[in-house]
Design a protein around this motif. Structure first.
Motif, PDB file in Angstrom:
ATOM      1  N   HIS A  39      10.906  10.504  -8.118  1.00 24.63           N
ATOM      2  CA  HIS A  39       9.940  10.343  -8.524  1.00 24.63           C
ATOM      3  C   HIS A  39       9.953  11.231  -8.998  1.00 24.63           C
ATOM      4  CE1 HIS A  39       7.900   7.509  -5.963  1.00 24.63           C
ATOM      5  NE2 HIS A  39       8.923   7.036  -6.489  1.00 24.63           N
ATOM      6  N   GLN A  66       0.979   4.404  -6.197  1.00 22.54           N
ATOM      7  CA  GLN A  66       1.506   4.275  -4.541  1.00 22.54           C
ATOM      8  C   GLN A  66       1.418   4.884  -3.269  1.00 22.54           C
ATOM      9  OE1 GLN A  66       3.293   0.920  -2.999  1.00 22.54           O
ATOM     10  NE2 GLN A  66       3.532   0.938  -0.846  1.00 22.54           N
ATOM     11  N   ARG A  67       2.572   6.094  -4.050  1.00 20.96           N
ATOM     12  CA  ARG A  67       2.473   7.530  -3.396  1.00 20.96           C
ATOM     13  C   ARG A  67       1.340   7.932  -3.391  1.00 20.96           C
ATOM     14  NH1 ARG A  67       5.199  10.535  -6.550  1.00 20.96           N
ATOM     15  NH2 ARG A  67       3.577  11.804  -6.973  1.00 20.96           N
ATOM     16  N   GLN A  68       0.870   8.436  -3.868  1.00 24.55           N
ATOM     17  CA  GLN A  68      -0.216   9.088  -4.447  1.00 24.55           C
ATOM     18  C   GLN A  68      -1.563   8.281  -3.507  1.00 24.55           C
ATOM     19  OE1 GLN A  68      -1.065   9.251  -8.501  1.00 24.55           O
ATOM     20  NE2 GLN A  68       0.884  10.427  -8.782  1.00 24.55           N
ATOM     21  N   ILE A 120       5.712   6.120   2.536  1.00 24.83           N
ATOM     22  CA  ILE A 120       4.393   7.254   2.610  1.00 24.83           C
ATOM     23  C   ILE A 120       4.379   8.180   3.959  1.00 24.83           C
ATOM     24  CG2 ILE A 120       2.864   8.035   0.965  1.00 24.83           C
ATOM     25  CD1 ILE A 120       3.793   5.708  -0.268  1.00 24.83           C
ATOM     26  N   PRO A 154       6.046  13.818  -3.985  1.00 26.58           N
ATOM     27  CA  PRO A 154       6.758  13.335  -3.795  1.00 26.58           C
ATOM     28  C   PRO A 154       6.939  13.623  -2.366  1.00 26.58           C
ATOM     29  CG  PRO A 154       7.183  14.228  -5.692  1.00 26.58           C
ATOM     30  CD  PRO A 154       5.620  14.685  -5.416  1.00 26.58           C
ATOM     31  N   ALA A 187      12.339  11.180  -3.792  1.00 28.19           N
ATOM     32  CA  ALA A 187      11.024  12.579  -3.763  1.00 28.19           C
ATOM     33  C   ALA A 187      11.765  13.200  -5.386  1.00 28.19           C
ATOM     34  CB  ALA A 187      11.491  13.365  -3.025  1.00 28.19           C
ATOM     35  N   LEU A 234       7.055  11.108   0.145  1.00 29.97           N
ATOM     36  CA  LEU A 234       8.697  10.303   0.668  1.00 29.97           C
ATOM     37  C   LEU A 234       9.354  10.584   1.682  1.00 29.97           C
ATOM     38  CD1 LEU A 234       8.855   9.292  -3.071  1.00 29.97           C
ATOM     39  CD2 LEU A 234       7.837   7.981  -1.466  1.00 29.97           C
ATOM     40  N   ASP A 251       5.057   2.963  -8.641  1.00 23.62           N
ATOM     41  CA  ASP A 251       4.872   3.589  -7.000  1.00 23.62           C
ATOM     42  C   ASP A 251       5.196   4.849  -7.227  1.00 23.62           C
ATOM     43  OD1 ASP A 251       7.153   1.370  -6.765  1.00 23.62           O
ATOM     44  OD2 ASP A 251       8.752   2.499  -7.936  1.00 23.62           O
ATOM     45  N   TYR A 269       6.169  -0.220   2.554  1.00 24.25           N
ATOM     46  CA  TYR A 269       6.268   1.208   1.429  1.00 24.25           C
ATOM     47  C   TYR A 269       6.792   0.618   0.048  1.00 24.25           C
ATOM     48  CZ  TYR A 269       9.483  -1.485   4.246  1.00 24.25           C
ATOM     49  OH  TYR A 269      10.007  -2.629   5.382  1.00 24.25           O
ATOM     50  N   PRO A 270       7.709   1.150  -1.204  1.00 27.02           N
ATOM     51  CA  PRO A 270       7.064   1.182  -2.411  1.00 27.02           C
ATOM     52  C   PRO A 270       8.421   0.691  -2.644  1.00 27.02           C
ATOM     53  CG  PRO A 270       7.399   3.633  -2.064  1.00 27.02           C
ATOM     54  CD  PRO A 270       7.714   3.266  -0.533  1.00 27.02           C
TER      55      PRO A 270
END
Length: 325
Positions: free
Chosen positions: A308, A46-48, A6, A12, A305, A15, A43, A60-61
Motif C-alpha cells: 500500500h 477502503q483502508r482509509q 482492516i 497501512p 502494508a 492491515l 483498496d 476485506y479488500p
C-alpha cells in the motif's frame, strides 16, 4: 482461513493478517484458492474508510485475484475444480480463498503465469468497458490516458495501441521510457507540461477523440478543452476531487460527451457481460502478446502494508501484486 483485515480506518499499519471464516459457494458461485491478488486504488480508499465494500461482499479488500477453483456451488456450469482462473471481485481478494460469481471468472490466458494473471481482471474490465464499450475508440483516433504509469494506464496504453489509436499519456517523466515501450506515442509530464497544449500539438489542433480520466474534478475543464469535435470523456476516478465546474458551452460547441462509470457497484449481470466481452475481445490480444500484464513488484500478502505504501508513493509502473502461499 486467513485474510488481510482492516482493524480500523487508517494508514497501512491497520492491515492485519487474521483468521476469518471460510467462504462457502452459494448458487452460481465458486470458491477460488487464491495464488495472488493486486493492489488497486480502491483498496487504499477502503483502508482509509472512504470506500466500503458493497452489500454482500467480504469486508476485506481485493478487487481481483488469480488461483485455482476448489469448490463449486449449485447452478454452476462450465467450471470444474482444479481450473486455473483469474477473477473480477467486489472484494475479498486479500485472502487465502474467496467466493466468486461464476460469471466473473476468466481463464488464465495462454502464455501468462498464474500469479501474474492476478494483474489483469480489474484493469482489463475497466479499460475495455470504458474505452471500447462506452467511448467507442476506433482505429485512427487519438486516446488520451491520464495516470499512464498506473495499472489502468499501462493497460489502456497497450489496448489503445493494439486497436490502432494514437496514444497520449500523462505521467511523471521518470516513467516515460517504460510507457513508450508499451506503445504510447506521446508522453506528457503533467508536472511540467500542459497536456491540452501537447494533445493539440500532436493532433494538429484537433484534440483527443477519447479521454480516459482518473482525476475527476481537477481535470474536468482541461479535459473538455483537450477534446476533439465529437470527443468522448470518460471519468473513472476522483483522485483530483468530486466537484468541478463544467462549461456546457464548450462541450456543446464540440458536440462532446462526458460519461462517468464505476465497475465495483454494477449488478452481477452487467459485470458478467463485461467479463464476456473481455474474454472475447481482449484475451486474444493478451494471448498474442500485444497486451500483457505489467508488474512492478510481487510481495507476500503479509507485506500488504508495504504494498500500500508503494502504491501511495506513485513510484510504481503497472501493478503491485500480493502473493499467497
Amino acid at each position: 482461513m486467513r485474510a488481510i483485515t482492516i482493524v480500523e480506518p487508517g494508514g497501512p499499519e491497520v492491515l492485519t493478517w487474521s483468521e476469518v471464516p471460510d467462504p462457502q459457494p452459494g448458487p452460481g458461485e465458486v470458491v477460488v484458492d487464491v495464488r495472488a491478488t493486486a493492489v488497486n486504488r480502491a483498496d487504499l480508499l477502503q483502508r482509509q474508510g472512504h470506500y466500503p465494500p458493497p452489500p454482500g461482499a467480504p469486508a476485506y479488500p481485493g478487487l481481483e485475484c488469480s488461483g485455482v477453483v476448489s469448490a463449486t456451488g449449485a447452478e454452476v456450469a462450465g467450471v470444474r475444480v482444479g481450473d486455473q482462473v483469474c477473477a473480477l471481485l467486489a472484494g475479498g481478494g486479500y485472502a487465502e480463498r474467496v467466493a466468486v460469481p461464476a460469471g466473473q471468472l476468466l481463464p488464465v490466458p495462454a502464455g501468462v503465469d498464474l500469479v501474474d494473471a492476478a494483474a489483469l481482471p480489474e484493469v482489463a474490465c475497466t479499460v475495455w468497458s470504458n474505452v471500447v464499450r462506452v467511448a467507442r475508440l476506433a482505429a485512427g483516433e487519438t486516446l488520451l490516458v491520464h495516470g499512464g504509469g498506473s495499472g489502468i494506464g499501462t493497460f489502456a496504453i497497450q489496448l489503445g495501441a493494439a486497436l490502432g489509436a494514437t496514444v497520449v499519456a500523462t505521467a511523471r517523466g521518470s516513467k516515460h521510457d517504460r510507457l513508450r515501450e508499451l506503445g504510447a506515442d506521446l508522453l506528457v509530464d503533467y508536472r511540467e507540461q500542459d497536456f491540452v497544449d501537447e494533445v493539440r500539438r500532436v493532433t494538429d489542433g484537433r484534440g483527443a477523440d477519447v479521454v480516459l480520466d482518473i482525476m475527476g474534478a481537477s481535470y474536468l475543464g482541461r479535459n473538455v478543452a483537450a477534446l476533439a469535435a465529437d470527443g468522448r470523456l470518460v471519468v473513472i476516478g476522483m483522485q483530483g476531487g468530486r466537484k468541478g465546474e463544467l462549461d456546457l458551452g464548450a462541450l456543446l460547441a464540440k458536440r462532446g460527451t462526458v460519461a462517468a462509470t464505476a465497475l465495483r457497484s454494477r449488478p452481477l449481470e452487467q459485470k458478467a457481460a463485461i467479463v464476456r466481452g473481455v474474454r472475447e475481445q481482449v484475451w486474444p490480444l493478451v494471448e498474442a502478446g500485444r497486451v500483457r500484464p505489467v508488474i512492478d513488484k510481487r510481495l507476500p500478502i503479509t507485506d500488504a502494508a508495504q504494498a500500500h505504501r508503494l502504491v501511495e508513493s506513485n513510484e510504481h509502473v503497472g501493478k503491485v501484486l500480493l502473493t499467497v502461499g
